[in-house]
Write an enzyme that holds these catalytic residues in place. Structure first.
Site, short mmCIF file in Angstrom:
data_model
loop_
_atom_site.label_atom_id
_atom_site.label_comp_id
_atom_site.label_asym_id
_atom_site.label_seq_id
_atom_site.Cartn_x
_atom_site.Cartn_y
_atom_site.Cartn_z
N HIS A 51 -16.82 7.30 46.24
CA HIS A 51 -16.51 6.79 47.58
C HIS A 51 -15.15 7.31 48.01
CE1 HIS A 51 -14.79 3.57 44.90
NE2 HIS A 51 -13.76 3.86 45.64
C1 T46 Z 1 -11.27 2.75 43.84
C2 T46 Z 1 -11.45 2.87 42.38
C3 T46 Z 1 -10.36 3.61 41.69
C4 T46 Z 1 -13.63 -6.76 44.41
O1 T46 Z 1 -14.25 -7.79 44.66
N1 T46 Z 1 -12.29 -6.69 44.68
C5 T46 Z 1 -11.54 -5.58 44.44
O2 T46 Z 1 -10.32 -5.58 44.70
C6 T46 Z 1 -12.20 -4.43 43.88
C7 T46 Z 1 -11.41 -3.16 43.58
C8 T46 Z 1 -13.53 -4.51 43.62
N2 T46 Z 1 -14.22 -5.66 43.87
C9 T46 Z 1 -15.66 -5.72 43.54
C10 T46 Z 1 -16.56 -4.90 44.46
C11 T46 Z 1 -17.70 -4.50 43.57
O3 T46 Z 1 -18.70 -5.52 43.57
O4 T46 Z 1 -15.85 -5.18 42.24
C12 T46 Z 1 -17.08 -4.45 42.18
C13 T46 Z 1 -16.84 -3.03 41.67
O5 T46 Z 1 -16.16 -2.28 42.68
P1 T46 Z 1 -16.42 -0.70 42.85
O6 T46 Z 1 -17.85 -0.39 42.65
O7 T46 Z 1 -15.80 -0.29 44.15
O8 T46 Z 1 -15.59 -0.11 41.61
P2 T46 Z 1 -15.06 1.36 41.34
O9 T46 Z 1 -14.45 1.34 39.98
O10 T46 Z 1 -16.07 2.39 41.64
O11 T46 Z 1 -13.88 1.56 42.42
C14 T46 Z 1 -12.69 0.83 42.31
C15 T46 Z 1 -12.20 0.42 43.71
O12 T46 Z 1 -13.20 -0.37 44.38
C16 T46 Z 1 -11.90 1.60 44.57
O13 T46 Z 1 -11.13 1.21 45.67
O14 T46 Z 1 -10.73 3.63 44.46
O15 T46 Z 1 -11.69 1.63 41.70
#
Ligand code: T46
Length: 130
Positions: A51
């Site tokens: 993303h």
């Molecule tokens: C990024 C990379 C480096 C929350 O509820 N609050 C938060 O602050 C974050 C970061 C995530 N979440 C929830 C949303 C999803 O249900 O945690 C779950 C996993 O998030 P995501 O699929 O976006 O995870 P990554 O590791 O792909 O990405 C994260 C960050 O979301 C993103 O901003 O740049 O780490």
């Protein structure tokens, strides 16, 4: 400088017999942090990310283990970083498509410029390129 990813070296205070401390203060950060989160126990065959963000800027730190980060910008410039030193952080600008792979023992700390906002995510690569 702030529209491209780059490494930030944080102070590493200490010595091998004692251990080290690294410090991040506002004068060595490109933004004032609003949120910090960390990810861990990521299986080695999982690719996270996929993303970009409209406005969010971040600094990723591998506080343990190794993280490989690939970044593509809208102009198609691409970057590959290996984070494996706890005293280095990777600045990721806004509008940067990122994917991350983790060693199983890695702990990724993310210092973020904004609070969590799902509307700030671009999760479709074609939409990002437009
Ligand atoms: C990024 C990379 C480096 C929350 O509820 N609050 C938060 O602050 C974050 C970061 C995530 N979440 C929830 C949303 C999803 O249900 O945690 C779950 C996993 O998030 P995501 O699929 O976006 O995870 P990554 O590791 O792909 O990405 C994260 C960050 O979301 C993103 O901003 O740049 O780490």
């Amino acid at each position: 400088m702030n529209n491209k990813p780059y490494l930030i070296e944080f102070p590493k205070i200490g010595e091998s017999q004692l251990g080290y401390i690294s410090v991040s203060e506002k004068n060595n950060l490109p933004f004032i942090p609003k949120r910090i989160y960390w990810t861990y126990f990521t299986p080695e065959d999982v690719v996270r990310g996929n993303h970009a963000h409209y406005e969010l800027e971040q600094i990723l730190v591998a506080v343990a283990g190794k993280i490989e980060v690939d970044i593509v910008l809208q102009n198609e410039d691409s970057f590959h970083f290996v984070l494996d030193s706890p005293n280095f952080g990777l600045f990721i600008p806004k509008m940067a498509w990122r994917t991350m792979k983790y060693s199983h023992n890695s702990v990724q700390m993310c210092i973020a410029s904004m609070e969590y906002d799902e509307n700030d995510y671009i999760r479709n690569y074609d939409q990002f390129k437009r």
